[in-house]
Design a protein around this motif. Structure first.
Motif, PDB file in Angstrom:
ATOM      1  N   LEU A  34       2.070  10.508   3.269  1.00  0.00           N
ATOM      2  CA  LEU A  34       1.208  10.344   2.097  1.00  0.00           C
ATOM      3  C   LEU A  34       1.737  11.160   0.924  1.00  0.00           C
ATOM      4  CD1 LEU A  34      -2.450  10.517   3.483  1.00  0.00           C
ATOM      5  CD2 LEU A  34      -1.477   8.663   2.127  1.00  0.00           C
ATOM      6  N   GLN A  35       2.067  12.413   1.182  1.00  0.00           N
ATOM      7  CA  GLN A  35       2.522  13.307   0.122  1.00  0.00           C
ATOM      8  C   GLN A  35       3.831  12.813  -0.483  1.00  0.00           C
ATOM      9  OE1 GLN A  35       0.584  16.154  -0.782  1.00  0.00           O
ATOM     10  NE2 GLN A  35       1.869  15.922  -2.575  1.00  0.00           N
ATOM     11  N   GLU A  37       5.315   9.702  -0.319  1.00  0.00           N
ATOM     12  CA  GLU A  37       5.313   8.374  -0.920  1.00  0.00           C
ATOM     13  C   GLU A  37       4.282   8.195  -2.034  1.00  0.00           C
ATOM     14  OE1 GLU A  37       5.064   5.377   2.069  1.00  0.00           O
ATOM     15  OE2 GLU A  37       6.850   6.083   3.111  1.00  0.00           O
ATOM     16  N   SER A  38       3.203   8.991  -1.990  1.00  0.00           N
ATOM     17  CA  SER A  38       2.116   8.742  -2.936  1.00  0.00           C
ATOM     18  C   SER A  38       1.709   9.961  -3.735  1.00  0.00           C
ATOM     19  CB  SER A  38       0.889   8.228  -2.179  1.00  0.00           C
ATOM     20  OG  SER A  38       1.225   7.103  -1.425  1.00  0.00           O
ATOM     21  N   ASN A  39       2.324  11.104  -3.452  1.00  0.00           N
ATOM     22  CA  ASN A  39       1.937  12.353  -4.106  1.00  0.00           C
ATOM     23  C   ASN A  39       0.436  12.608  -3.937  1.00  0.00           C
ATOM     24  OD1 ASN A  39       2.566  14.723  -5.424  1.00  0.00           O
ATOM     25  ND2 ASN A  39       2.111  13.868  -7.433  1.00  0.00           N
ATOM     26  N   MET A  40      -0.052  12.294  -2.730  1.00  0.00           N
ATOM     27  CA  MET A  40      -1.468  12.460  -2.429  1.00  0.00           C
ATOM     28  C   MET A  40      -1.585  13.212  -1.102  1.00  0.00           C
ATOM     29  SD  MET A  40      -4.362   9.478  -2.008  1.00  0.00           S
ATOM     30  CE  MET A  40      -3.810   8.652  -3.480  1.00  0.00           C
ATOM     31  N   PHE A  45      -6.785  11.606   0.059  1.00  0.00           N
ATOM     32  CA  PHE A  45      -6.935  10.265   0.619  1.00  0.00           C
ATOM     33  C   PHE A  45      -8.278  10.130   1.329  1.00  0.00           C
ATOM     34  CE2 PHE A  45      -5.873   6.838   3.706  1.00  0.00           C
ATOM     35  CZ  PHE A  45      -5.490   5.862   2.801  1.00  0.00           C
ATOM     36  N   ALA A 111      -5.080   4.510  -7.210  1.00  0.00           N
ATOM     37  CA  ALA A 111      -4.256   5.351  -6.338  1.00  0.00           C
ATOM     38  C   ALA A 111      -4.473   5.014  -4.868  1.00  0.00           C
ATOM     39  CB  ALA A 111      -4.551   6.830  -6.599  1.00  0.00           C
ATOM     40  N   VAL A 112      -5.713   4.867  -4.460  1.00  0.00           N
ATOM     41  CA  VAL A 112      -5.979   4.578  -3.045  1.00  0.00           C
ATOM     42  C   VAL A 112      -5.539   3.156  -2.703  1.00  0.00           C
ATOM     43  CG1 VAL A 112      -8.394   3.779  -3.135  1.00  0.00           C
ATOM     44  CG2 VAL A 112      -7.586   5.060  -1.154  1.00  0.00           C
ATOM     45  N   THR A 115      -1.810   3.255  -2.248  1.00  0.00           N
ATOM     46  CA  THR A 115      -1.413   4.054  -1.094  1.00  0.00           C
ATOM     47  C   THR A 115      -1.770   3.401   0.236  1.00  0.00           C
ATOM     48  OG1 THR A 115      -1.682   6.063  -2.401  1.00  0.00           O
ATOM     49  CG2 THR A 115      -1.710   6.327  -0.015  1.00  0.00           C
ATOM     50  N   ARG A 118       0.833   1.237   2.526  1.00  0.00           N
ATOM     51  CA  ARG A 118       1.889   2.038   3.166  1.00  0.00           C
ATOM     52  C   ARG A 118       1.307   2.916   4.265  1.00  0.00           C
ATOM     53  NH1 ARG A 118       3.488   2.402  -2.305  1.00  0.00           N
ATOM     54  NH2 ARG A 118       2.575   4.463  -2.466  1.00  0.00           N
ATOM     55  N   HIS A 119       0.107   3.434   4.038  1.00  0.00           N
ATOM     56  CA  HIS A 119      -0.537   4.278   5.045  1.00  0.00           C
ATOM     57  C   HIS A 119      -0.860   3.458   6.300  1.00  0.00           C
ATOM     58  CE1 HIS A 119      -2.814   7.584   6.663  1.00  0.00           C
ATOM     59  NE2 HIS A 119      -3.859   6.788   6.827  1.00  0.00           N
TER      60      HIS A 119
END
Length: 154
Positions: A34-35, A37-40, A45, A111-112, A115, A118-119
């Protein structure tokens, strides 16, 4: 009167430690994904997913904290950080002057939504692709039963 500890049998210890290792490694790997690929963060999340699962993308602050099993101070600090990034906003509760709502913003929803695919693929690759449908059903049954007991005790 002192109670004697009910020590784990070798089978119980093997199962428990395996479950803990699975949880830690899977959580760590998914969190890094997550961090990267999505900077989250996984916490970001989790908050955003909770908010997308409720009507109008808003939930009372304390209900959100309870559903995530977070302390009030952790929730407050994390929501403040997410609000600075424009992912959520706080709104006063008109019915209760002391309460507040946490509301997902358009940026948080985007954003969600970006993301999540991919998650989900990572969840499949790291976990679901390695269990049979029967094993998945047993896991779901166990999880429902244990969570139900935990919910009753809270």
């Amino acid at each position: 009167m002192e109670e004697t500890a009910r020590w784990l049998t070798p089978e119980e210890q093997h199962a428990w430690r395996g479950f803990v290792r699975l949880h830690e490694r899977l959580g760590g790997r998914l969190g890094r994904q997550l961090q990267t690929e999505s900077n989250m963060s996984t916490a970001d999340f989790a908050v955003l997913v909770e908010l997308t699962d409720v009507p109008q993308g808003r939930q009372r602050f304390l209900d959100l904290a309870q559903s995530l099993e977070w302390e009030k101070s952790r929730m407050s600090h994390h929501i403040a950080r997410m609000a600075k990034r424009g992912l959520v906003a706080r709104e006063e509760c008109p019915e209760d002057g002391r309460g507040t709502f946490v509301v997902i913003t358009d940026a948080g929803r985007e954003a969600v939504e970006a993301t999540a695919p991919r998650h989900v693929e990572a969840v499949r690759a790291l976990f679901l692709d390695h269990v049979t449908p029967a094993e998945l059903q047993v896991l779901a049954d166990i999880s429902d039963r244990v969570v139900g007991t935990l919910d009753e005790d809270s």
